[in-house]
Motif scaffolding. Structure first.
Motif, PDB file in Angstrom:
ATOM      1  N   HIS A 270       0.828  -1.221   0.000  1.00  0.00           N
ATOM      2  CA  HIS A 270       0.000   0.000   0.000  1.00  0.00           C
ATOM      3  C   HIS A 270       0.860   1.268   0.000  1.00  0.00           C
ATOM      4  O   HIS A 270       0.447   2.297   0.533  1.00  0.00           O
TER       5      HIS A 270
ATOM      6  N   ASP B 165       1.705   3.623  -2.189  1.00  0.00           N
ATOM      7  CA  ASP B 165       1.154   4.870  -2.748  1.00  0.00           C
ATOM      8  C   ASP B 165       0.030   5.427  -1.881  1.00  0.00           C
ATOM      9  O   ASP B 165      -0.095   6.652  -1.728  1.00  0.00           O
ATOM     10  N   THR B 166      -0.766   4.546  -1.327  1.00  0.00           N
ATOM     11  CA  THR B 166      -1.851   4.996  -0.441  1.00  0.00           C
ATOM     12  C   THR B 166      -1.277   5.634   0.822  1.00  0.00           C
ATOM     13  O   THR B 166      -1.763   6.675   1.287  1.00  0.00           O
TER      14      THR B 166
ATOM     15  N   LYS C 286       1.585   7.101   1.104  1.00  0.00           N
ATOM     16  CA  LYS C 286       2.156   8.400   0.731  1.00  0.00           C
ATOM     17  C   LYS C 286       1.068   9.461   0.652  1.00  0.00           C
ATOM     18  O   LYS C 286       1.238  10.596   1.125  1.00  0.00           O
ATOM     19  N   GLU C 287      -0.051   9.095   0.067  1.00  0.00           N
ATOM     20  CA  GLU C 287      -1.181  10.026  -0.042  1.00  0.00           C
ATOM     21  C   GLU C 287      -1.690  10.407   1.348  1.00  0.00           C
ATOM     22  O   GLU C 287      -1.977  11.576   1.629  1.00  0.00           O
ATOM     23  N   ILE C 288      -1.759   9.438   2.242  1.00  0.00           N
ATOM     24  CA  ILE C 288      -2.244   9.684   3.600  1.00  0.00           C
ATOM     25  C   ILE C 288      -1.312  10.633   4.350  1.00  0.00           C
ATOM     26  O   ILE C 288      -1.758  11.581   5.010  1.00  0.00           O
TER      27      ILE C 288
ATOM     28  N   VAL D 162       0.863  12.811   3.172  1.00  0.00           N
ATOM     29  CA  VAL D 162       0.880  14.155   2.583  1.00  0.00           C
ATOM     30  C   VAL D 162      -0.393  14.921   2.938  1.00  0.00           C
ATOM     31  O   VAL D 162      -0.360  16.096   3.299  1.00  0.00           O
ATOM     32  N   LYS D 163      -1.520  14.236   2.869  1.00  0.00           N
ATOM     33  CA  LYS D 163      -2.816  14.884   3.080  1.00  0.00           C
ATOM     34  C   LYS D 163      -3.022  15.303   4.527  1.00  0.00           C
ATOM     35  O   LYS D 163      -3.704  16.291   4.806  1.00  0.00           O
ATOM     36  N   ASN D 164      -2.431  14.566   5.463  1.00  0.00           N
ATOM     37  CA  ASN D 164      -2.740  14.784   6.874  1.00  0.00           C
ATOM     38  C   ASN D 164      -1.629  15.437   7.690  1.00  0.00           C
ATOM     39  O   ASN D 164      -1.703  15.463   8.915  1.00  0.00           O
TER      40      ASN D 164
ATOM     41  N   THR E  31      11.536   6.457   0.916  1.00  0.00           N
ATOM     42  CA  THR E  31      10.733   7.437   0.185  1.00  0.00           C
ATOM     43  C   THR E  31      10.756   8.725   0.990  1.00  0.00           C
ATOM     44  O   THR E  31      10.259   8.764   2.123  1.00  0.00           O
TER      45      THR E  31
ATOM     46  N   ARG F  81       8.498  12.262   5.848  1.00  0.00           N
ATOM     47  CA  ARG F  81       8.113  13.601   5.413  1.00  0.00           C
ATOM     48  C   ARG F  81       8.708  14.635   6.352  1.00  0.00           C
ATOM     49  O   ARG F  81       8.621  14.514   7.579  1.00  0.00           O
TER      50      ARG F  81
END
Length: 479
Positions: free
Chosen positions: A173, A175-176, A178-180, A182-184, A431, A470
């Motif tokens: 998972h 990519d998911t 990474k999206e989580i 970045v978004k939060n 990453t 991040r």
């Protein structure tokens, strides 16, 4: 090849002390003037400094040395009548991993041990030079608190959530995740949420926000930055945590799990409190020039009580920020949390030491009382460790708060190549989202050497391997 002396050849305080300059306010004025040499080489400049020291009256109208000459005329080179003397025979203190610690950090710790309020001290193996107390410095004082002994980022902390998800979840998972992440999350000095995106938390109703006008006026900034992370070495990262055996206290079976690790502090709230009360401390505590950044507040004084309340508010606020980040990401994951661990540094605690109540400052040091859990991170590519304190009295029940820097930020930016950093990160399968060269893995000490130097202080109960990191990417330094 012989180096040619130029107007850029550095002059430091030791050069001026060797000429006879006292270590007080006049030394600071002289060094400030050195930034505007107007074409003088180091040798020429030092000759001028010697002349001003001998005959300041001759330089009262000199365009370069006027302020220095005026300082001598006004007696700034003379000891202040109310100056607090330092202890010339301080107690010895333990140094863990001394061979890895820079001279500047040792000098700062030696100076802190000379304060008349100092009871005991210890230096952790990740130590490096800071402001006032070195990062990695632990100092116990008698009824006194040092704002720069706590630090600028008050209550900065580590927070860990261990999920009931296997290690394989990360690759499946990626990519998911990474999206989580970045978004939060939101990073950087001055960054915050606005309008409907602002978080809510009980911390905003804390009566300590009514302590005084300064704190009250910081409430809006605190609200906007609630649930965000600072710059510098602050991070939010997914990684894999490995328990080599069952942990009965945490009720976690042996195995490797997906985990979330965060590092950040009290943002603009803490930085403003630190700056204000450091100025206050310097006004009421007249230490010798070289020790001014260690100015302290009596905890029975109005100023000391105010700072104590403000420091605790900033620490609780930092905890609230982590709580919100973990809640958001956990909700987005839809995963069960097996355990949560949190510990903080850049703080002062009332503790007992040799049957006496003291104020323990841990500037970039982790509490390690017997049985107390903590997290000691490495770097982007080096593992971190979930630890349990052994309660070692010599270290004032403390351990390191990380690997510690071996390169200054400036040195890292100048000497490291971005493509080499990228290749290194790729070799470890990291990453990276954000971050500058100053946070490159090679800017940090070897975490294994740091941990080996403090095996008497903590037991390792699990190893955390970073996978997705991040950090701020805007040059922020709120760390």
């Amino acid at each position: 090849m012989k180096k040619t002396e130029t107007q850029h050849t550095p002059i430091n305080g030791n050069d001026l002390i060797a000429l006879g300059y006292p270590e007080n306010e006049i030394l600071g004025i002289a060094l400030k003037i050195n930034r505007k040499r107007n074409g003088y080489t180091k040798t020429e400049m030092l000759k001028k400094y010697a002349e001003v020291l001998a005959h300041p009256e001759n330089f009262l109208h000199d365009k370069v040395f006027k302020t220095l000459a005026e300082g001598f005329r006004d007696g700034l080179h003379l000891p202040k009548h109310n100056e607090i003397p330092l202890n010339e025979h301080p107690n010895a203190y333990p140094i863990y991993g001394k061979e890895q610690i820079e001279e500047g950090a040792l000098k700062q710790m030696n100076l802190a041990m000379q304060l008349p309020v100092t009871v005991a001290g210890a230096l952790m193996p990740d130590a490096h030079q800071g402001y006032g107390l070195p990062i990695g410095g632990v100092l116990a004082t008698k009824n006194a608190i040092i704002p720069y002994g706590v630090g600028v980022d008050i209550g900065c902390r580590m927070a860990l959530s261990v999920y009931q998800l296997p290690a394989s979840y990360y690759e499946q998972h990626h990519d998911t995740l990474k999206e989580i992440i970045v978004k939060n999350t939101q990073f950087g000095a001055g960054q915050g949420f606005h309008g409907q995106y602002k978080a809510d938390h009980a911390i905003l109703e804390d009566p300590k926000f009514e302590t005084n006008a300064l704190i009250k006026n910081l409430k809006d900034k605190a609200w906007s930055q609630l649930g965000t992370s600072g710059g510098g070495n602050h991070f939010v990262e997914f990684g894999l945590i490995d328990f080599q055996q069952d942990d009965q206290e945490l009720n976690i079976p042996k195995g490797t799990y997906l985990a979330l690790l965060t590092h950040s502090g009290s943002r603009g709230l803490g930085a403003t409190i630190a700056g204000h009360y450091t100025k206050v401390a310097k006004q009421v505590c007249s230490l010798p020039y070289k020790a001014q950044n260690l100015a302290y507040l009596d905890l029975n004084s109005e100023e000391g009580i105010e700072y104590w309340l403000a420091m605790n508010l900033a620490g609780e606020y930092a905890s609230a920020c982590h709580e919100i980040i973990h809640q958001k990401i956990t909700k987005a994951l839809g995963a069960e949390v097996l355990a949560q661990v949190e510990n903080h540094h850049n703080f002062a605690w009332k503790e007992m030491y040799q049957n006496e109540e003291v104020i323990v400052h841990r500037k970039g040091a982790t509490p390690a009382a017997k049985g107390v859990l903590g997290i000691i991170p490495g770097s982007m590519t080096a593992p971190g460790f979930l630890v349990r304190g052994k309660g070692e009295e010599k270290s004032i029940q403390s351990a390191s708060h990380g690997a510690g820097r071996q390169m200054s930020r400036t040195q890292a930016i100048k000497s490291l190549n971005q493509s080499d950093i990228n290749s290194y990160l790729n070799d470890f399968g990291i990453t990276l989202i954000g971050a500058g060269k100053d946070e490159a893995p090679m800017a940090y000490k070897d975490i294994y050497e740091v941990m080996n130097a403090q095996h008497d202080l903590v037991d390792v109960i699990a190893t955390f391997t970073p996978k997705m990191v991040r950090m701020a990417d805007d040059g922020s330094r709120e760390d």
